[in-house]
Enzyme design. Structure first.
Site, short mmCIF file in Angstrom:
data_model
loop_
_atom_site.label_atom_id
_atom_site.label_comp_id
_atom_site.label_asym_id
_atom_site.label_seq_id
_atom_site.Cartn_x
_atom_site.Cartn_y
_atom_site.Cartn_z
N SER A 119 -2.83 1.58 3.82
CA SER A 119 -2.43 0.77 2.68
C SER A 119 -1.32 -0.24 2.99
O SER A 119 -1.09 -1.16 2.21
CB SER A 119 -1.96 1.66 1.53
OG SER A 119 -0.76 2.32 1.85
N LYS A 147 5.41 2.13 0.46
CA LYS A 147 4.90 0.88 -0.13
C LYS A 147 6.02 -0.16 -0.10
O LYS A 147 7.15 0.12 0.28
CB LYS A 147 4.47 1.09 -1.58
CG LYS A 147 3.47 2.21 -1.83
CD LYS A 147 2.07 1.88 -1.37
CE LYS A 147 1.10 3.03 -1.70
NZ LYS A 147 -0.22 2.81 -1.07
#
Length: 234
Positions: free
Chosen positions: A47, A118
């Site tokens: 991701s 993230k």
């Protein structure tokens, strides 16, 4: 005692000089460093490509936000709450649980199932939406320049954008980030179960947003430390 015999060492010297005590002290110091200063972490998914690759070991600075709050663009590691669950709960395998513990301590092996990495896109009070006319994320009215984004969702002005039917999956409605919360997106936008993951459909559920909370932030990712060929700062 003869003049040639050395006086017996004090008990505390015998204890602190033993190999077992020194080994215990090393573990205590190592534990304190991991708890309060720096912690290794294994990147579990794709991701964050191409900034981070699956299997990268990164160093997380746990003191980064002692004097200043997290900022836009920071790559952070945080403990995700139940809103980030993407599937049904499964029974805990004792062997996998042990491996996760080793991974969390050393950075070599799987990390916690709810520990994510993230990039911060929105901080408390900021309003974030997507997209601008040319397909960029907009924060407080300003389109972002994001050279780190990899394989974003398709977006073609006038053909596949936020006004067409169907709309581009890149689009999501404006949202104001709550207090003590952070809007997180992955650099690999089309392969990231991030804050906007459930909000990118044409009819998102009312509570589609997922946040990283201030108290759940482990720290700031500052460097790739393994493999050797990928040593770099972040």
């Amino acid at each position: 005692m003869s003049a040639t015999e050395a006086p017996p060492r004090p008990r505390w010297r015998r204890v602190t000089g033993s190999a077992w005590f020194q080994l215990l002290l090393a573990f205590v110091v190592f534990g304190l460093i991991l708890s309060f200063v720096a912690k290794p972490y294994v990147v579990p998914s794709a991701s964050m490509q191409n900034t981070l690759q699956p299997g990268d070991r990164i160093l997380v600075n746990r003191l980064a936000y002692v004097a200043a709050p997290p900022g836009d663009g920071d790559v952070i590691v945080f403990d995700a709450d139940s809103t980030w669950d993407t599937g049904p709960a499964t029974a805990v395998n004792p062997i996998k649980a042990a491996l996760r513990w080793v991974g969390e301590v050393t950075g070599f092996g799987p990390s916690g199932s709810h520990t994510l990495v993230k990039r911060i896109i929105g901080t408390p009070g900021q309003t974030v939406k997507c997209c601008s006319a040319d397909g960029r994320v907009v924060v407080d009215g300003h389109p972002l320049d994001e050279p780190y984004v990899f394989q974003d969702f398709p977006f073609q002005p006038g053909t596949l954008d936020c006004t067409t039917t169907p709309a581009s999956s890149r689009c999501f409605a404006a949202v104001t980030v709550p207090k003590d919360s952070y809007l997180m997106l992955g650099d690999h936008r089309s392969d990231s179960a991030d804050s906007a993951y459930l909000c990118r459909s044409g009819f998102p559920p009312p509570e589609c947003w997922r946040w990283a909370h201030r108290d759940d932030i482990v720290g700031k990712a500052v460097a790739v430390i393994w493999p050797i060929g990928r040593w770099s700062g972040l």
